[in-house]
Enzyme design. Structure first.
Site, PDB file in Angstrom:
ATOM      1  N   ASP A   1      -9.907   4.781  -2.485  1.00 55.24           N
ATOM      2  CA  ASP A   1      -9.014   4.012  -1.622  1.00 55.24           C
ATOM      3  C   ASP A   1      -9.742   2.754  -1.138  1.00 55.24           C
ATOM      4  OD1 ASP A   1      -7.262   3.048   0.281  1.00 55.24           O
ATOM      5  OD2 ASP A   1      -6.818   5.026   1.111  1.00 55.24           O
TER       6      ASP A   1
ATOM      7  N   HIS B   1       1.132   0.221  -0.394  1.00 54.13           N
ATOM      8  CA  HIS B   1      -0.288   0.501  -0.621  1.00 54.13           C
ATOM      9  C   HIS B   1      -0.487   1.371  -1.862  1.00 54.13           C
ATOM     10  CE1 HIS B   1      -4.504   0.604   0.334  1.00 54.13           C
ATOM     11  NE2 HIS B   1      -4.514   1.920   0.236  1.00 54.13           N
TER      12      HIS B   1
ATOM     13  N   CYS C   1      -4.212  -4.343  -2.971  1.00 54.36           N
ATOM     14  CA  CYS C   1      -4.593  -2.964  -3.276  1.00 54.36           C
ATOM     15  C   CYS C   1      -4.232  -2.573  -4.703  1.00 54.36           C
ATOM     16  CB  CYS C   1      -3.952  -1.999  -2.286  1.00 54.36           C
ATOM     17  SG  CYS C   1      -2.169  -2.223  -2.105  1.00 54.36           S
TER      18      CYS C   1
END
Length: 271
Positions: free
Chosen positions: A134, A119, A20
């Site tokens: 995202d 994250h 991520c």
């Protein structure tokens, strides 16, 4: 009035393994500028510099464990800072005094980076409109200017760390889609992103009514549930990142000389 960037397209990366941080950096820059190996090389340089400083300060043995990247691909904020510095972008904690104007009028800024546990994701203004990029979402999600402020407040309430990104953002991505180093990036028109988001939201509502667990019920729970899926990582990625850390080669980017010189300067300054 300035023309739209990247032909009006939005660049989005869908979650791959636990990369991520890579997705976050690339969506901030709006293009496939960096790979996990680029960030791993930066992490290796940072680790080397930190070990040198610790040895010089105490003279004790310093373990080789990395504090800037895990074997499954989770990178530190220092890595993100160093990578974005290549493009003259600065990461500033949103709760710092210098970021106070952004706390009052966030819609006047251009990008935010959000982090909780392992994250990362970015909220970015593209062509005058705000989107949530995202990587756990199938497409960028449009945010109104009013909702932006409320959403940031909600994230902070759930314990997220939020960083402001300032500087001169790339206007165009110099890398064509055929040259992209990853297979998880995609270019979407805003209307296509909206269609995908609406379709997925409708599917989630249907699943909820049928008794299935809703995928996203709160900003934190979303990542707690998704984390169970991401724990099933393949060993090839871990081995590749570990090899990249051992190799300690300079990061490959569209501005390689700048990054290499900065690393040399920082090492010399800390020597």
């Amino acid at each position: 009035m300035e023309g739209v960037s990247n032909g009006g397209m939005l660049y989005h990366e869908v979650q791959e393994s636990k990369l991520c941080a890579v997705h976050c950096v690339n969506t901030v820059l709006q293009g496939p500028f960096f790979s996990e190996f680029d960030l791993a090389a930066v992490a290796s340089d940072l680790d080397r510099t930190e070990r040198q400083m610790m040895v010089q300060g105490s003279g004790d043995f310093v373990p080789e464990e990395s504090h800037n990247v895990s074997l499954d691909g989770d990178f530190s904020i220092q890595v993100l800072q160093k990578v974005l510095e290549v493009w003259d972008l600065q990461i500033i904690p949103l709760d710092s005094p210098v970021a106070e104007p952004a706390q009052i009028d966030p819609e006047l800024e251009n990008a935010f980076i959000c982090h909780l546990q392992n994250h990362w994701f970015c909220i970015r203004k593209v062509n005058g409109e705000w989107y949530n990029f995202d990587s756990l979402k199938p497409a960028p999600e449009h945010l109104s200017k009013f909702y932006l402020s409320a959403y940031l407040d909600s994230l902070k309430g759930f314990g997220w760390s939020i960083f402001l990104v300032r500087g001169k953002f790339p206007k165009e991505c110099p890398i064509s889609s055929s040259e992209a180093s990853s297979g998880y990036g995609q270019w979407l028109l805003p209307e296509d992103a909206e269609r995908i988001t609406k379709s997925c939201n409708a599917a989630q509502r249907t699943g909820s009514r049928s008794g299935q667990t809703q995928w996203q019920s709160a900003p934190y729970r979303q990542y707690e549930e998704q984390g169970m899926l991401l724990d099933e990582e393949d060993e090839d990625l871990k081995a590749a990142i570990a090899a990249s850390l051992m190799d300690a080669a300079p990061a490959v980017s569209t501005k390689p000389d700048t990054l290499e010189n900065e690393n040399k300067d920082n090492t010399a300054a800390n020597a």
